[in-house]
Design an enzyme around this catalytic site. Structure first.
Site, mmCIF file in Angstrom:
data_model
loop_
_atom_site.group_PDB
_atom_site.id
_atom_site.type_symbol
_atom_site.label_atom_id
_atom_site.label_comp_id
_atom_site.label_asym_id
_atom_site.label_seq_id
_atom_site.Cartn_x
_atom_site.Cartn_y
_atom_site.Cartn_z
ATOM 1 N N ARG A 271 0.850 -1.180 0.000
ATOM 2 C CA ARG A 271 0.000 0.000 0.000
ATOM 3 C C ARG A 271 0.891 1.237 0.000
ATOM 4 O O ARG A 271 1.464 1.609 1.020
ATOM 5 C CB ARG A 271 -0.892 -0.027 1.251
ATOM 6 C CG ARG A 271 -2.033 0.959 1.233
ATOM 7 C CD ARG A 271 -2.722 0.990 2.586
ATOM 8 N NE ARG A 271 -1.923 1.710 3.562
ATOM 9 C CZ ARG A 271 -1.804 1.380 4.841
ATOM 10 N NH1 ARG A 271 -2.400 0.309 5.303
ATOM 11 N NH2 ARG A 271 -1.059 2.110 5.662
ATOM 12 N N HIS A 275 -3.508 4.446 4.808
ATOM 13 C CA HIS A 275 -4.686 3.578 4.878
ATOM 14 C C HIS A 275 -5.905 4.276 4.270
ATOM 15 O O HIS A 275 -6.625 3.713 3.457
ATOM 16 C CB HIS A 275 -4.953 3.198 6.329
ATOM 17 C CG HIS A 275 -6.201 2.410 6.537
ATOM 18 N ND1 HIS A 275 -6.357 1.120 6.084
ATOM 19 C CD2 HIS A 275 -7.369 2.732 7.151
ATOM 20 C CE1 HIS A 275 -7.554 0.683 6.411
ATOM 21 N NE2 HIS A 275 -8.200 1.636 7.050
ATOM 22 N N TYR A 284 4.036 4.777 11.496
ATOM 23 C CA TYR A 284 4.320 3.350 11.677
ATOM 24 C C TYR A 284 5.167 2.737 10.570
ATOM 25 O O TYR A 284 5.437 1.535 10.606
ATOM 26 C CB TYR A 284 3.021 2.547 11.828
ATOM 27 C CG TYR A 284 2.002 2.752 10.726
ATOM 28 C CD1 TYR A 284 2.078 2.040 9.537
ATOM 29 C CD2 TYR A 284 0.953 3.660 10.878
ATOM 30 C CE1 TYR A 284 1.142 2.216 8.531
ATOM 31 C CE2 TYR A 284 0.005 3.845 9.889
ATOM 32 C CZ TYR A 284 0.102 3.122 8.711
ATOM 33 O OH TYR A 284 -0.825 3.299 7.711
#
Length: 374
Positions: A271, A275, A284
């Site tokens: 990805r 998100h 993160y």
């Protein structure tokens, strides 16, 4: 005196009952140790299919960019981008026949668009205008599913029902790696294998379930290995290699159609974006990790191979880019127009027949609207 001390106890060697014995030889169900690849292997390529895959990848990347921009302009409430995962999305759409069904998750708007759905209709749910922006039966695309993995049992149910009716239909269900931690994932795969339902599960392993890396979700060698526990084949594929994903999916769809049962496919991808537009991915993961995956961008590696083989030239690259811009301009214009909404539509398409509570609520709203109009 214990059982072991009884006469003849030393010769007693209990064996498991017949139900214990493996119903299926697990060896053929195991995925290959490395993800399946086509690009860079010298494999023969279908020219027409490759050009179709390339054009759809370019269009999909532009669709993702335009939809992300619309969130910043307040025209979309939220958008979960599939940038970097376009090969999985496009291959899923192109591997199906018109009569088949696609069961997408919330991130799979691009798969729906690649299957032929109008881009505006694909984004209507994320705009907050309607329950869903299209007729699922007309397009054979289930509603975009926001709860994790709940679309998987639905896909199994439809596929099983189609087989019972004698319909030549296969269901393809998409889910992310995070969805494999849900109970719905287990239930869907278990029922599918027991019923030998004509359904294919495609897990897009993009590395993270929001901020949770895969290693904190499972200790399995791969997500594809989970297939063995249910009694179906597991396949592992490079999710950024569009021809490879299309090939593996097509084989699984064909197998399901001829009565071979379900398949679990794990596509290893990444990805590239956050998100959703509400997420801060820098908290993160580092930029070096993202940059490393950019070298394995699905558009870049497909374009490089096709140009090297003489399948794609500058005119083809330009034509794909222009078609993508035309799509983006039309999407932008339509999304910038304020929709005309009827509040009574809240009660439409909820149940086939309205129950008493829904009728009561509709009557109350209608009375309020009429009072305001006086």
């Amino acid at each position: 005196m214990t059982v072991q001390e009884l006469p003849g106890a030393a010769a007693y060697r209990p064996t498991p009952p017949p139900a214990w014995r493996p119903r299926t030889d697990p060896a053929p169900l195991l995925p290959d140790p490395e993800p399946h690849r086509v690009l860079g292997t010298g494999a023969e390529l279908d020219r027409a299919l490759m050009l179709k895959l390339y054009a759809e990848l370019v269009r999909g990347r532009r669709f993702n960019a335009q939809a992300t921009a619309l969130t910043k302009q307040g025209r979309l409430a939220v958008y979960p981008s599939s940038t970097g995962q376009e090969a999985c999305e496009v291959a899923a759409a192109l591997a199906l026949e018109e009569r088949d069904w696609l069961f997408p998750s919330y991130r799979d708007t691009l798969a729906a668009v690649a299957r032929g759905l109008d881009p505006v209709q694909a984004l209507t749910l994320l705009r907050g205008d309607w329950h869903t922006g299209y007729d699922p039966r007309e397009h054979r695309i289930a509603p975009l599913c926001t709860p994790l993995a709940t679309q998987l049992p639905h896909a199994v149910g439809l596929a099983h029902a189609a087989r019972l009716k004698g319909d030549d239909v296969v269901a393809l269900a998409l889910v992310g790696d995070g969805g494999t931690s849900e109970g719905d994932f287990h239930e869907a795969l278990n029922f599918a294998a027991v019923w030998q339902a004509p359904v294919v599960f495609l897990v897009q392993n993009n590395g993270f379930a929001i901020s949770v890396p895969l290693a904190k979700q499972t200790a399995a060698p791969s997500l594809a290995h989970k297939a063995v526990g249910y009694g179906m084949p597991g396949r592992l594929v490079d999710g950024n290699d569009a021809p490879a994903v299309h090939q593996v999916l097509s084989e699984a769809v064909a197998r399901a159609r001829r009565g071979g049962g379900p398949t679990l496919i794990e596509a290893v991808t990444y990805r590239m974006e956050a998100h959703t537009n509400a997420d801060d991915a820098t908290r993160y993961r580092g930029s070096a990790e993202v940059d490393a995956w950019r070298d394995h961008d699905p558009i870049r590696i497909l374009e490089g191979e096709l140009t090297a083989r003489g399948i794609l030239d500058e005119n083809g690259i330009r034509a794909a880019a222009e078609a993508a811009e035309t799509m983006a301009a039309a999407l932008r214009d339509q999304m910038n127009a304020d929709p005309v909404l009827d509040p009574m539509d809240l009660f439409a398409e909820v149940y086939a027949e309205k129950n008493g509570q829904l009728r009561e609520q509709a009557a109350q709203l209608r009375a309020e609207l009429e009072a305001e109009a006086r």
